[in-house]
Write a protein that holds these residues in place. Structure first.
Motif: not given
Length: 281
Positions: A102-116
Motif C-alpha cells: 500500500t502507498n497509504n502512509l497510515v496503513l503502511a505505518t500501522i501494518f509495518g509497525s505490527v510486523l516489526l
C-alpha cells in the motif's frame, strides 16, 4: 543441541517477519522507523551509500557494547539475527523487485509497525534482537529497569529527528508514529508470549486435585488452609501457575471430577523460576 536449534529457528521466524515489514511497508514509502535500518535509509538518501554497509558498521559498534554490557550469548544470537537480516535484505534488493502493498502512509505505518514489533518480540523471547538500537534498549532494560519497548522509543528519538530533516516533517512524523507503535506493541507481544494463569482452587477434594496438577498437568502447586467467613468451615486452597494449555486441561478435569470447587483465575505476564523462565536471565 536440540534446544539451541529451536532457539535459532524461532529467531529466524522473527527475522522473516521483520523483513516483510521493511520490504512491503517501510522501505517503499521512505518511512524511517528508527533503529539502524532507519539510519541506513536516511544516509542512503543523503549520501547514496549502500544501506547494508551502514548497517554493518553501526552494528559492529553496538555488538561490542552488547558483549561488554550484556554478555556473549546475547551478542552471538543478535549477530546471527542482524547479519542474517542484512544478508537477506541485500539479496532481496538485488534480485527481487518488491512492490509496496500500500502507498497509504497510515496503513503502511500501522501494518509495518505490527510486523516489526512482532518479529522483535519473538527474538527478544530468545534473548536476541536484530542489533541496532535494540541493543541499547536491552542495556537500558537490564541496568535501568526500563521496559524494552520504552527503551526502543528513547534510543530511536535521534533517528526520527534525522528523518524529519531528510524526508520532511510528514514522513518524519510517520516514522515517529511507527516508533511509538512499535514501542507499545513489543511490550504487548512479549507479555502475550509470557502469559500464564495464576489459579486458586477452593476445594474439598484436595488429594484428587493435587495429584492431577502434579502428575497429569506436571506442574507444582502450594496448598493453604483457611476458614470460610460465612460457613466457618475449614477449606483447602490450592495455588498453582499454569500455561494456557495446562489451564484448559485442569478446567476440563475440574468440570468432571470436582464441579463444586470454587476457582479464581488471574493472568500474570511473567513467572520466574520453578520450571518457568530462569530468574537469572
Amino acid at each position: 543441541m536440540k534446544k539451541l536449534l529451536k532457539e535459532y529457528f524461532i529467531i529466524t521466524i522473527g527475522i522473516i517477519i521483520i523483513i516483510l515489514g521493511f520490504e512491503f511497508f517501510f522501505f517503499p514509502n521512505n518511512i524511517a522507523c528508527g533503529g539502524v535500518s532507519g539510519l541506513a535509509l536516511i544516509i542512503h538518501n543523503i549520501l547514496g551509500t549502500e544501506p547494508g554497509i551502514i548497517m554493518i558498521i553501526c552494528n559492529i559498534i553496538l555488538f561490542i557494547l552488547a558483549f561488554v554490557f550484556i554478555g556473549g550469548s546475547f551478542g552471538i544470537k543478535s549477530m546471527y539475527a542482524a547479519f542474517g537480516l542484512s544478508i537477506i535484505l541485500s539479496i532481496i534488493e538485488k534480485n527481487i523487485k518488491v512492490m509496496a502493498i500500500t502507498n497509504n502512509l497510515v496503513l503502511a505505518t500501522i501494518f509495518g509497525s505490527v510486523l516489526l514489533a512482532m518479529g522483535t518480540a519473538i527474538m527478544f523471547t530468545q534473548n536476541a534482537t536484530t542489533g541496532g538500537t535494540s541493543i541499547t534498549a536491552k542495556i537500558l532494560n537490564k541496568y535501568c529497569h526500563i521496559d524494552f519497548g520504552k527503551g526502543l522509543l528513547i534510543s530511536d528519538s535521534i533517528v526520527i529527528l534525522l528523518a524529519i530533516y531528510t524526508f520532511g516533517i510528514e514522513l518524519g512524523l510517520f516514522g515517529l508514529l511507527s516508533v511509538y507503535l512499535i514501542g507499545i506493541l513489543v511490550d504487548k507481544f512479549i507479555d502475550g508470549f509470557n502469559l500464564c494463569k495464576q489459579v486458586m482452587i477452593f476445594t474439598e477434594q484436595e488429594e484428587l486435585v493435587v495429584n492431577h496438577i502434579t502428575k497429569d498437568v506436571k506442574r507444582g502447586c502450594t496448598v493453604f488452609y483457611g476458614k470460610g467467613g460465612y460457613t466457618q468451615k475449614q477449606h483447602c486452597i490450592i495455588l498453582t501457575i499454569l500455561s494456557r494449555a495446562q489451564f484448559i486441561k485442569l478446567k476440563k478435569f475440574m468440570k468432571i471430577y470436582d464441579p463444586n470447587a470454587f476457582i479464581t483465575v488471574n493472568e500474570t505476564t511473567e513467572v520466574l523460576g520453578k520450571g518457568f523462565k530462569n530468574i537469572l536471565e
